[in-house]
Design a protein around this motif. Structure first.
Motif, PDB file in Angstrom:
ATOM      1  N   SER A   1     -42.234  -9.867 -56.701  1.00  0.00           N
ATOM      2  CA  SER A   1     -42.918 -10.563 -55.613  1.00  0.00           C
ATOM      3  C   SER A   1     -44.050 -11.458 -56.105  1.00  0.00           C
ATOM      4  O   SER A   1     -44.541 -12.295 -55.370  1.00  0.00           O
ATOM      5  N   SER A   2     -44.464 -11.280 -57.372  1.00  0.00           N
ATOM      6  CA  SER A   2     -45.521 -12.141 -57.906  1.00  0.00           C
ATOM      7  C   SER A   2     -44.954 -13.300 -58.703  1.00  0.00           C
ATOM      8  O   SER A   2     -45.678 -13.998 -59.391  1.00  0.00           O
TER       9      SER A   2
ATOM     10  N   ASP B   1     -45.752 -18.143 -61.775  1.00  0.00           N
ATOM     11  CA  ASP B   1     -46.610 -17.010 -61.435  1.00  0.00           C
ATOM     12  C   ASP B   1     -47.247 -17.258 -60.064  1.00  0.00           C
ATOM     13  O   ASP B   1     -48.140 -18.093 -59.923  1.00  0.00           O
ATOM     14  N   LYS B   2     -46.773 -16.537 -59.076  1.00  0.00           N
ATOM     15  CA  LYS B   2     -47.245 -16.707 -57.694  1.00  0.00           C
ATOM     16  C   LYS B   2     -48.721 -16.328 -57.561  1.00  0.00           C
ATOM     17  O   LYS B   2     -49.465 -16.968 -56.822  1.00  0.00           O
ATOM     18  N   THR B   3     -49.153 -15.300 -58.292  1.00  0.00           N
ATOM     19  CA  THR B   3     -50.559 -14.881 -58.194  1.00  0.00           C
ATOM     20  C   THR B   3     -51.500 -15.974 -58.690  1.00  0.00           C
ATOM     21  O   THR B   3     -52.580 -16.150 -58.142  1.00  0.00           O
TER      22      THR B   3
ATOM     23  N   ALA C   1     -53.252 -26.069 -57.714  1.00  0.00           N
ATOM     24  CA  ALA C   1     -52.072 -25.282 -57.356  1.00  0.00           C
ATOM     25  C   ALA C   1     -50.848 -26.189 -57.256  1.00  0.00           C
ATOM     26  O   ALA C   1     -49.763 -25.847 -57.767  1.00  0.00           O
ATOM     27  N   ILE C   2     -51.015 -27.330 -56.629  1.00  0.00           N
ATOM     28  CA  ILE C   2     -49.899 -28.283 -56.496  1.00  0.00           C
ATOM     29  C   ILE C   2     -49.467 -28.765 -57.880  1.00  0.00           C
ATOM     30  O   ILE C   2     -48.274 -28.834 -58.190  1.00  0.00           O
TER      31      ILE C   2
ATOM     32  N   ASP D   1     -48.875 -18.617 -45.333  1.00  0.00           N
ATOM     33  CA  ASP D   1     -48.382 -17.243 -45.429  1.00  0.00           C
ATOM     34  C   ASP D   1     -48.060 -16.934 -46.893  1.00  0.00           C
ATOM     35  O   ASP D   1     -47.011 -17.333 -47.402  1.00  0.00           O
ATOM     36  N   PRO D   2     -48.960 -16.222 -47.580  1.00  0.00           N
ATOM     37  CA  PRO D   2     -48.744 -15.920 -49.002  1.00  0.00           C
ATOM     38  C   PRO D   2     -47.489 -15.092 -49.276  1.00  0.00           C
ATOM     39  O   PRO D   2     -47.004 -15.066 -50.395  1.00  0.00           O
ATOM     40  N   GLU D   3     -46.942 -14.434 -48.263  1.00  0.00           N
ATOM     41  CA  GLU D   3     -45.756 -13.598 -48.459  1.00  0.00           C
ATOM     42  C   GLU D   3     -44.454 -14.346 -48.179  1.00  0.00           C
ATOM     43  O   GLU D   3     -43.378 -13.767 -48.272  1.00  0.00           O
TER      44      GLU D   3
END
Length: 125
Positions: free
Chosen positions: A3-4, A14-16, A30-31, A55-57
């Motif tokens: 999920s990360s 790396d999503k985190t 981030a972009i 929505d981070p999820e």
């Protein structure tokens, strides 16, 4: 899938790290991170970051991409070629400006010398 980790365009991101930039109000970083690591276009990277901001999820997949990896690489090559052309033009323009400044300074110097030469002749006569 962890999920990360985001898998975009076949690349793991790396999503985190992306979320850390978003939470630190560094959305542009981030972009940039998503764009470079996923090798996608600017619009797609912006859309992904905005969805993660809301929505981070949220699940991100390749269906939201309009630019393929090949198109991204082609546009990067075109940008580099365009920049190299611009660079040579700017250098040429700067050297032309320097030449023009030197010519103006020389003409002013000649004019001043002629003024003093003729003004000293009139004093002697």
């Amino acid at each position: 899938m962890n999920s990360s980790t985001l898998i975009i365009n076949g690349n793991a991101i790396d999503k985190t790290k992306v979320l850390k930039f978003i939470n630190a109000d560094k959305k542009l970083l981030a972009i940039k991170l998503v764009r470079e690591q996923a090798q996608i276009g600017l619009k797609e990277a912006k859309d992904i970051v905005e969805k993660l901001e809301i929505d981070p999820e949220t699940e991100i997949d390749d269906s939201m991409l309009t630019t393929t990896k090949r198109e991204f690489e082609d546009s990067a090559i075109e940008n580099r070629q365009r920049q190299s052309r611009k660079g040579s033009h700017i250098i040429e323009s700067n050297s032309t400006n320097k030449k023009n400044i030197i010519i103006v300074v020389l003409l002013l110097t000649i004019g001043i010398l002629m003024y003093f030469y003729f003004s000293s002749k009139s004093i002697v006569n």
